[in-house]
Write a protein that holds these residues in place. Structure first.
Motif, PDB file in Angstrom:
ATOM      1  N   GLU A 151      21.351  -9.935  -4.017  1.00  0.00           N
ATOM      2  CA  GLU A 151      22.360 -10.258  -5.046  1.00  0.00           C
ATOM      3  C   GLU A 151      23.510  -9.254  -5.035  1.00  0.00           C
ATOM      4  OE1 GLU A 151      22.749 -12.814  -6.982  1.00  0.00           O
ATOM      5  OE2 GLU A 151      20.905 -13.811  -6.357  1.00  0.00           O
ATOM      6  N   TYR A 152      23.191  -8.025  -4.682  1.00  0.00           N
ATOM      7  CA  TYR A 152      24.224  -6.985  -4.548  1.00  0.00           C
ATOM      8  C   TYR A 152      25.138  -7.356  -3.373  1.00  0.00           C
ATOM      9  CZ  TYR A 152      25.698  -1.974  -3.803  1.00  0.00           C
ATOM     10  OH  TYR A 152      26.367  -0.787  -3.627  1.00  0.00           O
ATOM     11  N   LYS A 153      24.513  -7.744  -2.245  1.00  0.00           N
ATOM     12  CA  LYS A 153      25.306  -8.148  -1.073  1.00  0.00           C
ATOM     13  C   LYS A 153      26.221  -9.325  -1.440  1.00  0.00           C
ATOM     14  CE  LYS A 153      22.212  -6.659   2.670  1.00  0.00           C
ATOM     15  NZ  LYS A 153      21.404  -7.005   3.811  1.00  0.00           N
ATOM     16  N   ASP A 196      39.613   5.615  -3.187  1.00  0.00           N
ATOM     17  CA  ASP A 196      39.277   4.222  -2.854  1.00  0.00           C
ATOM     18  C   ASP A 196      37.775   4.052  -2.619  1.00  0.00           C
ATOM     19  OD1 ASP A 196      41.443   5.611  -1.614  1.00  0.00           O
ATOM     20  OD2 ASP A 196      42.069   3.859  -0.477  1.00  0.00           O
ATOM     21  N   ALA A 197      37.074   5.169  -2.414  1.00  0.00           N
ATOM     22  CA  ALA A 197      35.682   5.142  -1.946  1.00  0.00           C
ATOM     23  C   ALA A 197      34.716   4.489  -2.929  1.00  0.00           C
ATOM     24  CB  ALA A 197      35.209   6.572  -1.663  1.00  0.00           C
ATOM     25  N   GLY A 198      33.696   3.857  -2.378  1.00  0.00           N
ATOM     26  CA  GLY A 198      32.606   3.319  -3.185  1.00  0.00           C
ATOM     27  C   GLY A 198      31.604   4.413  -3.519  1.00  0.00           C
ATOM     28  N   GLY A 199      30.848   4.202  -4.591  1.00  0.00           N
ATOM     29  CA  GLY A 199      29.795   5.156  -4.959  1.00  0.00           C
ATOM     30  C   GLY A 199      30.349   6.335  -5.740  1.00  0.00           C
ATOM     31  N   HIS A 200      29.527   7.381  -5.805  1.00  0.00           N
ATOM     32  CA  HIS A 200      29.909   8.539  -6.621  1.00  0.00           C
ATOM     33  C   HIS A 200      31.093   9.301  -6.051  1.00  0.00           C
ATOM     34  CE1 HIS A 200      25.853   8.071  -8.451  1.00  0.00           C
ATOM     35  NE2 HIS A 200      26.546   8.432  -9.512  1.00  0.00           N
ATOM     36  N   GLY A 255      30.890   3.635   3.937  1.00  0.00           N
ATOM     37  CA  GLY A 255      29.725   3.272   3.153  1.00  0.00           C
ATOM     38  C   GLY A 255      29.667   1.770   2.920  1.00  0.00           C
ATOM     39  N   THR A 256      30.631   1.281   2.148  1.00  0.00           N
ATOM     40  CA  THR A 256      30.628  -0.129   1.733  1.00  0.00           C
ATOM     41  C   THR A 256      30.460  -1.086   2.916  1.00  0.00           C
ATOM     42  OG1 THR A 256      32.035   0.470  -0.138  1.00  0.00           O
ATOM     43  CG2 THR A 256      31.949  -1.861   0.440  1.00  0.00           C
ATOM     44  N   ALA A 257      31.166  -0.825   4.020  1.00  0.00           N
ATOM     45  CA  ALA A 257      31.123  -1.757   5.154  1.00  0.00           C
ATOM     46  C   ALA A 257      29.708  -1.934   5.692  1.00  0.00           C
ATOM     47  CB  ALA A 257      32.051  -1.265   6.263  1.00  0.00           C
ATOM     48  N   ALA A 291      30.720   0.076  -4.852  1.00  0.00           N
ATOM     49  CA  ALA A 291      31.567  -0.535  -3.818  1.00  0.00           C
ATOM     50  C   ALA A 291      32.927   0.145  -3.799  1.00  0.00           C
ATOM     51  CB  ALA A 291      31.758  -2.023  -4.112  1.00  0.00           C
ATOM     52  N   GLY A 292      33.525   0.209  -2.615  1.00  0.00           N
ATOM     53  CA  GLY A 292      34.880   0.735  -2.479  1.00  0.00           C
ATOM     54  C   GLY A 292      35.904  -0.363  -2.725  1.00  0.00           C
ATOM     55  N   GLN A 293      37.179  -0.039  -2.473  1.00  0.00           N
ATOM     56  CA  GLN A 293      38.244  -0.992  -2.802  1.00  0.00           C
ATOM     57  C   GLN A 293      38.577  -1.951  -1.662  1.00  0.00           C
ATOM     58  OE1 GLN A 293      41.189   1.913  -4.238  1.00  0.00           O
ATOM     59  NE2 GLN A 293      40.929   1.048  -6.282  1.00  0.00           N
TER      60      GLN A 293
HETATM   61  C1  LIG Z   1      26.307   2.291  -2.359  1.00  0.00           C
HETATM   62  C2  LIG Z   1      26.891   3.643  -2.099  1.00  0.00           C
HETATM   63  C3  LIG Z   1      26.097   4.769  -2.276  1.00  0.00           C
HETATM   64  C4  LIG Z   1      26.598   6.024  -1.968  1.00  0.00           C
HETATM   65  N1  LIG Z   1      25.765   7.106  -2.067  1.00  0.00           N
HETATM   66  C5  LIG Z   1      26.170   8.299  -1.572  1.00  0.00           C
HETATM   67  C6  LIG Z   1      25.254   9.380  -1.454  1.00  0.00           C
HETATM   68  O1  LIG Z   1      24.074   9.268  -1.804  1.00  0.00           O
HETATM   69  N2  LIG Z   1      25.704  10.535  -0.924  1.00  0.00           N
HETATM   70  C7  LIG Z   1      27.011  10.696  -0.494  1.00  0.00           C
HETATM   71  O2  LIG Z   1      27.351  11.765   0.001  1.00  0.00           O
HETATM   72  N3  LIG Z   1      27.902   9.693  -0.611  1.00  0.00           N
HETATM   73  C8  LIG Z   1      27.512   8.505  -1.120  1.00  0.00           C
HETATM   74  N4  LIG Z   1      28.407   7.466  -1.180  1.00  0.00           N
HETATM   75  C9  LIG Z   1      29.837   7.699  -0.839  1.00  0.00           C
HETATM   76  C10 LIG Z   1      30.077   7.712   0.659  1.00  0.00           C
HETATM   77  O3  LIG Z   1      29.712   8.961   1.191  1.00  0.00           O
HETATM   78  C11 LIG Z   1      31.556   7.496   1.023  1.00  0.00           C
HETATM   79  O4  LIG Z   1      32.343   8.510   0.445  1.00  0.00           O
HETATM   80  C12 LIG Z   1      32.095   6.145   0.623  1.00  0.00           C
HETATM   81  O5  LIG Z   1      31.180   5.126   0.884  1.00  0.00           O
HETATM   82  C13 LIG Z   1      33.394   5.855   1.376  1.00  0.00           C
HETATM   83  O6  LIG Z   1      34.053   4.751   0.840  1.00  0.00           O
HETATM   84  P1  LIG Z   1      33.757   3.224   1.263  1.00  0.00           P
HETATM   85  O7  LIG Z   1      32.545   2.855   0.503  1.00  0.00           O
HETATM   86  O8  LIG Z   1      34.973   2.500   0.822  1.00  0.00           O
HETATM   87  O9  LIG Z   1      33.533   3.209   2.752  1.00  0.00           O
HETATM   88  C14 LIG Z   1      27.936   6.181  -1.516  1.00  0.00           C
HETATM   89  C15 LIG Z   1      28.730   5.037  -1.352  1.00  0.00           C
HETATM   90  C16 LIG Z   1      28.227   3.780  -1.639  1.00  0.00           C
HETATM   91  C17 LIG Z   1      29.104   2.588  -1.433  1.00  0.00           C
END
Ligand SMILES: Cc1cc2nc3c(=O)[nH]c(=O)nc-3n(C[C@H](O)[C@H](O)[C@H](O)COP(=O)(O)O)c2cc1C
Length: 354
Positions: free
Chosen positions: A254-256, A178-182, A240-242, A326-328
């Motif tokens: 614009e991202y926000k 569900d997580a946002g990002g990588h 992260g997303t929150a 962004a996450g879910q």
């Molecule tokens: C905009 C963004 C950038 C992220 N960059 C990284 C990063 O540089 N390093 C990392 O360990 N996790 C990164 N993450 C993942 C977060 O560690 C985390 O797993 C994730 O945000 C959790 O899900 P959520 O976004 O739904 O809270 C990133 C997440 C987002 C949303």
């Protein structure tokens, strides 16, 4: 169930809430310091930062807080790939034309800052090192342990959790799909989108497999998510997303706006921005690249190749060509909230539920 978990004791924080390190600008020194001052753990997303910029940011954080904070790095291969880059550049040049920026066809060079970044963590005595995309080499783990610098390691499967524990992680962050990002995945062979285990399935299985505290990440947006994570056996959450829509976040306006306007159906996992699977809001860039049917280069090459497009999109205020990670859980986002207010709401809500 209590909010003052072992995670709090080990990291010397008041509340079991970690603000994720987010590379690329959202984690301003103000955000990191304010999260730590509010009793959580702020994290600087430093993976793409030049060493001198990273040092400056760490010093700014130290000016703003005396509380523990973390710096996040990527433990991965930073070598560029040259095959297939021309093909990728052709797709990107069609996108560059739309943004009215000049064509690029030559290969790119990605600078590997990792050794210098790591040295700065030691020199600046950063209290916590947070890692993703793999585990630190053993000699680096020993360097950190010698200085009592704690290590949090992000994983996406039980197999990776066992590797991270064996490698010396003090805390394991279990990142659900569900997580946002990588995706933090580092132990899956073949061309996949990474370990895609949902947070609810992953967390209790990792908790059962390791003996160090586990932190849940992925889709946790409010006090219900925090309490649910604790009920699954996690000792805290990484969000992260929150934090992206908080007042201190460095995310582009614009991202926000795109985040606030999105919902649980808006995101996809894609490799087209960086070469590694990552979850973000589906936009024109993703659609146009995927329509071309050309495989993106590997990380970090694809990330370097798309850099000019993402920068130009930011300066043109055009979210269609930015990476909108962004996450879910984005329907649960709140805007115009400070990081401290977000943490206060999380804790007050969790106390009510408990
Ligand atoms: C905009 C963004 C950038 C992220 N960059 C990284 C990063 O540089 N390093 C990392 O360990 N996790 C990164 N993450 C993942 C977060 O560690 C985390 O797993 C994730 O945000 C959790 O899900 P959520 O976004 O739904 O809270 C990133 C997440 C987002 C949303």
């Amino acid at each position: 169930m209590k909010l003052n978990t072992d995670l709090c004791r080990i990291l010397e924080i008041t509340y079991p809430i970690i603000q994720a390190g987010m590379a690329g600008g959202p984690t301003t020194p103000g955000l990191v310091a304010n999260v730590s001052n509010a009793g959580g753990l702020g994290t600087l997303g430093a993976a793409y930062m030049k060493p001198e910029d990273m040092k400056t940011a760490i010093r700014k954080i130290k000016q703003k807080t005396t509380k523990p904070f973390a710096v996040n790095l990527f433990c991965t291969n930073w070598n560029d790939q040259y095959e297939g880059v021309e093909e990728s550049q052709k797709v990107l040049n069609a996108i560059r034309a739309k943004l009215q920026i000049k064509d690029i066809s030559q290969p790119v060079i990605t600078t590997n800052f990792f050794e210098d970044q790591f040295r700065i963590i030691l020199e600046e005595k950063v209290p916590i090192t947070s890692t993703a995309f793999g585990v630190l080499p053993k000699h680096k783990v020993l360097e950190l342990k010698k200085r009592n610098i704690k290590i949090t390691s992000m994983v996406t499967t039980v197999r990776e959790a066992l590797i991270a524990e064996e490698n010396g992680a003090d805390i394991i962050v279990a990142q659900g799909s569900d997580a946002g990002g990588h995706r933090g995945t580092f132990e899956i062979e073949g061309d996949t989108n990474g370990g895609l285990i949902g947070t609810f399935s992953l967390v209790p299985q990792v908790v059962d497999a390791v003996s160090v505290p586990v932190v849940a990440a992925g889709g946790i947006m409010d006090s219900r998510g925090l309490v649910a994570a604790l009920a699954l056996g996690a000792q805290g959450v990484q969000m992260g997303t929150a934090f992206l829509t908080t007042l201190e976040s460095g995310a582009h306006p614009e991202y926000k706006h795109a985040l606030i306007s999105s919902n649980e159906e808006s995101t996809v996992i894609t490799k087209v921005f960086s070469g590694r699977p990552a979850r973000g809001i589906k936009n024109q860039f993703i659609q146009e690249y995927e329509k071309a049917g050309i495989a993106p280069a590997d990380f970090p090459t694809q990330n370097t190749l798309t850099g000019d497009i993402r920068r130009e999109a930011s300066s043109q205020n055009n979210p269609e060509y930015m990476a909108l990670w962004a996450g879910q859980g984005t329907r649960l986002l709140q805007s115009n909230l400070s990081a401290a207010q977000l943490i206060e709401n999380l804790i007050n809500g969790a106390k009510r539920i408990l």
